[in-house]
Design a protein around this motif. Structure first.
Motif, short mmCIF file in Angstrom:
data_model
loop_
_atom_site.label_atom_id
_atom_site.label_comp_id
_atom_site.label_asym_id
_atom_site.label_seq_id
_atom_site.Cartn_x
_atom_site.Cartn_y
_atom_site.Cartn_z
N SER A 213 0.77 -1.22 -0.04
CA SER A 213 0.22 0.07 -0.20
C SER A 213 1.04 1.10 -0.27
CB SER A 213 -0.93 -0.40 1.35
OG SER A 213 -1.85 -0.98 1.12
N HIS A 214 0.52 2.12 -0.67
CA HIS A 214 1.44 3.75 -0.73
C HIS A 214 0.27 4.66 -0.07
CE1 HIS A 214 4.50 1.69 -3.03
NE2 HIS A 214 3.20 0.85 -3.46
N PHE A 215 0.74 5.94 0.48
CA PHE A 215 -0.15 6.72 0.68
C PHE A 215 0.31 7.73 0.23
CE2 PHE A 215 -0.63 2.41 3.05
CZ PHE A 215 -2.05 2.48 3.62
N ASN A 216 -0.79 8.81 0.65
CA ASN A 216 0.39 10.67 0.35
C ASN A 216 0.28 11.22 1.86
OD1 ASN A 216 0.62 13.10 -0.55
ND2 ASN A 216 -1.09 13.40 -1.17
N GLY A 219 -1.46 14.27 2.57
CA GLY A 219 -2.60 14.87 2.15
C GLY A 219 -3.67 15.00 2.76
N VAL A 220 -5.07 15.22 2.21
CA VAL A 220 -5.90 15.77 3.20
C VAL A 220 -6.39 14.82 3.77
CG1 VAL A 220 -8.57 15.64 2.44
CG2 VAL A 220 -6.80 16.83 1.30
N ASN A 221 -6.17 13.16 3.43
CA ASN A 221 -6.74 12.70 3.70
C ASN A 221 -5.16 10.89 3.98
OD1 ASN A 221 -7.46 9.54 5.97
ND2 ASN A 221 -9.37 9.71 4.53
N PRO A 222 -3.61 11.70 4.91
CA PRO A 222 -3.22 10.52 4.46
C PRO A 222 -3.50 8.83 4.80
CG PRO A 222 -3.03 11.06 6.84
CD PRO A 222 -4.21 12.30 6.26
N PHE A 223 -4.99 8.64 5.42
CA PHE A 223 -4.75 7.61 5.78
C PHE A 223 -5.22 6.33 4.21
CE2 PHE A 223 -4.50 9.00 9.93
CZ PHE A 223 -3.36 8.02 10.89
N ALA A 224 -6.13 7.25 3.36
CA ALA A 224 -6.65 6.74 2.36
C ALA A 224 -5.04 5.96 1.58
CB ALA A 224 -7.92 7.42 1.62
N PRO A 225 -5.47 4.78 1.25
CA PRO A 225 -4.37 4.71 -0.58
C PRO A 225 -3.98 5.09 -1.49
CG PRO A 225 -5.91 2.57 0.30
CD PRO A 225 -6.09 4.07 1.48
N VAL A 226 -3.62 5.52 -2.04
CA VAL A 226 -2.97 5.95 -2.94
C VAL A 226 -2.47 5.45 -4.33
CG1 VAL A 226 -3.11 8.57 -2.63
CG2 VAL A 226 -1.19 7.33 -3.42
N LEU A 385 8.65 5.05 -8.08
CA LEU A 385 7.68 6.39 -9.25
C LEU A 385 6.37 6.54 -8.46
CD1 LEU A 385 7.84 4.17 -12.34
CD2 LEU A 385 8.64 6.91 -11.81
N LEU A 386 5.93 5.09 -7.25
CA LEU A 386 4.73 5.36 -6.34
C LEU A 386 4.99 5.91 -5.37
CD1 LEU A 386 3.25 1.74 -7.14
CD2 LEU A 386 1.79 3.94 -8.49
N ASP A 387 6.31 5.82 -4.96
CA ASP A 387 6.21 6.84 -4.01
C ASP A 387 6.87 8.20 -4.56
OD1 ASP A 387 5.95 4.72 -2.35
OD2 ASP A 387 7.77 4.39 -2.39
N THR A 388 6.58 8.74 -5.07
CA THR A 388 7.58 10.14 -5.36
C THR A 388 6.10 10.21 -6.98
OG1 THR A 388 9.73 9.36 -6.90
CG2 THR A 388 9.31 9.75 -4.41
N PRO A 389 5.23 10.21 -7.23
CA PRO A 389 5.02 10.15 -7.89
C PRO A 389 4.70 11.72 -7.90
CG PRO A 389 2.98 10.28 -6.02
CD PRO A 389 4.28 9.55 -6.07
N ALA A 414 0.13 22.15 -2.31
CA ALA A 414 0.14 22.34 -3.69
C ALA A 414 -1.37 21.20 -3.82
CB ALA A 414 1.00 21.80 -4.55
N PRO A 415 -1.87 22.10 -4.88
CA PRO A 415 -3.19 21.46 -5.40
C PRO A 415 -3.06 20.84 -6.38
CG PRO A 415 -2.85 23.91 -6.70
CD PRO A 415 -1.84 23.45 -5.46
N GLN A 416 -2.27 19.62 -6.39
CA GLN A 416 -2.12 18.62 -6.65
C GLN A 416 -2.62 17.24 -6.34
OE1 GLN A 416 1.83 19.63 -7.88
NE2 GLN A 416 1.30 21.37 -9.78
N ALA A 417 -2.10 16.43 -6.64
CA ALA A 417 -2.13 14.61 -6.33
C ALA A 417 -1.54 14.63 -4.97
CB ALA A 417 -2.67 13.26 -7.49
N PHE A 418 -0.48 14.86 -5.72
CA PHE A 418 0.87 15.34 -4.04
C PHE A 418 1.48 16.64 -4.05
CE2 PHE A 418 0.29 10.76 -4.64
CZ PHE A 418 0.44 10.23 -3.76
#
Length: 418
Positions: A213-216, A219-226, A385-389, A414-418
């Motif tokens: 599992s990879h997480f942001n 992010g807004v919800n750091p417990f939601a897997p990305v 790549l998934l750890d630095t999207p 930033a207003p991005q995915a990551f």
């Protein structure tokens, strides 16, 4: 005519409907959202909530269905078991499904049977939970007891002021269908969380695919897997222990047949079964696993529900693969995506919102912009790549000029995915 009822019609549930239709099966969808994508592909649609067990049962009787399944939804899995038992269809015992899909009951089951599990407390009233947290020491995690998709999950820090604790508890209550939350001790894991799907036949875990599992974390919800990537990079002896722990749990809880989705922590010699869902995983996990291993669990799930014999072979990952969730850290207007070429290939893209649409913040799986199914050159490139999207993909959103709400506080710059 063979009839299969499906519960829930979100975008990542569309493939199971299409697969059933490919098999010549008449599909009946029950879901409370009339604009869900599943409605556009199912043969027949009822605007009935998958949480309304008796209403779903009434439809099932009227349609004289031959099978029922819940795909990628814990709440719907309870309804499927309820209806299945009432009509004598193939299903797991309702009590088993309820134990697995209610975090309070599952934690109690794990503790009673000697599995490693964090100390957990269940609450049905906000004020009671607020008072209890005032006397608890250390960091905790709050979760809705009976929801899925990482909605409403947050970390309660020992340093949080009372106002923030109340907000986090209220946010979990807000997305709990049964009005119950769980507060449990925070567990620090070793390495990646073990994610993936498996399949049970006659009480035996005959297939499983372990991933990461990879997480942001910003992010807004750091417990939601990305993302979930396959194969898992946990050591072989650790994964052997994970398999054995899963099998012991399956035997004791009474799970007989069907798909299994899991999120597991490894800490030292301990295997923590954090979340076990008696259903296929969301976010296109079954499709990613089929790409990675060649094993089609969606077809097996459909066949099982209809009483068709199922045989699955344990196969390793030969194609490093993952899904990746596209999410925005702010509400606004979706402008588009930009990609930087690297050691990956976008095999499939799935969008909930078109370019130009107003989009929400990514607070959970139900607030994503869409997702990608990816294939990678090798495992090392996949993890990098998934750890630095932000090095290869950006979601461009023009933010609304409004003050952030109090339910969630974004840490992303930033207003991005990551």
């Amino acid at each position: 005519m063979v009839k299969l009822m499906l519960l829930g019609g979100a975008m990542h549930q569309v493939p199971v409907i299409l697969k059933a239709k490919e098999k010549g099966i008449f599909t009946i969808l029950c879901d409370y959202l009339p604009d869900n994508p599943g409605r556009n592909v199912a043969d027949r649609y009822y605007c009935v909530s998958s949480l309304d067990r008796d209403a779903v049962l009434e439809v099932a009787r009227e349609e004289k269905i031959d099978g029922i399944l819940a795909y990628a939804s814990d709440p719907a899995a309870r309804t499927a078991a309820y209806v299945g038992e009432a009509l004598g269809l193939i299903t797991n015992p309702f009590q088993t499904v309820e134990t697995l899909t209610n975090k309070a009951k599952f934690r109690a089951f794990l503790k009673a049977n000697g599995f490693p599990t964090p100390e957990a407390y269940a609450f049905t009233e906000l004020e009671t939970a607020v008072s209890a947290l005032a006397t608890m020491r250390g960091n905790h995690v709050v979760k809705p007891a009976d929801s899925s998709g990482s909605k409403g999950i947050s970390k309660l820090l020992a340093s949080d002021p009372p106002r923030k604790i109340r907000e986090k508890l209220a946010a979990a209550f807000a997305v709990s269908p049964g009005g119950e939350i769980v507060v449990e001790q925070f567990v620090k894991r070793d390495g990646y969380q073990v994610a993936g799907d498996g399949f049970v036949l006659d009480g035996e875990l005959v297939f499983r695919c372990f991933g990461n599992s990879h997480f942001n974390t910003r992010g807004v919800n750091p417990f939601a897997p990305v993302a979930a990537s396959f194969p898992s990079v946990q050591p072989p002896n650790v994964l052997t222990n994970v398999h054995a722990t899963l099998q012991r749990m399956i035997t004791l809880v009474g799970l007989k047949n069907g798909p299994l989705n899991f999120d597991i922590f490894v800490s030292g010699d301990n295997v923590y079964l954090m979340d076990i869902g008696p259903r296929n995983g969301g976010n296109y996990i079954p499709q990613v696993i089929e790409q990675a291993t060649g094993v089609d669990m969606v077809s097996a799930t459909i066949d099982l529900a209809l009483g068709i014999p199922v045989t699955l072979e344990m196969k390793p990952v030969t194609v490093p693969s993952s899904y990746f969730i596209l999410g925005s850290q702010v509400a606004g207007r979706f402008v588009g995506l930009s990609f930087t070429p690297d050691d990956y290939e976008v095999v499939k893209s799935n969008f909930v919102y078109p370019v130009g649409a107003k989009v929400p913040r990514f607070e959970g799986a139900n607030k994503s912009l869409g997702s990608l199914v990816l294939r990678f050159t090798d495992v090392a490139s996949m993890l990098r790549l998934l750890d630095t999207p932000d090095s290869w993909v950006n979601v461009h959103v023009l933010p609304n000029r409004i003050k952030e709400g109090t339910k969630w506080k974004s840490l992303s710059p930033a207003p991005q995915a990551f």
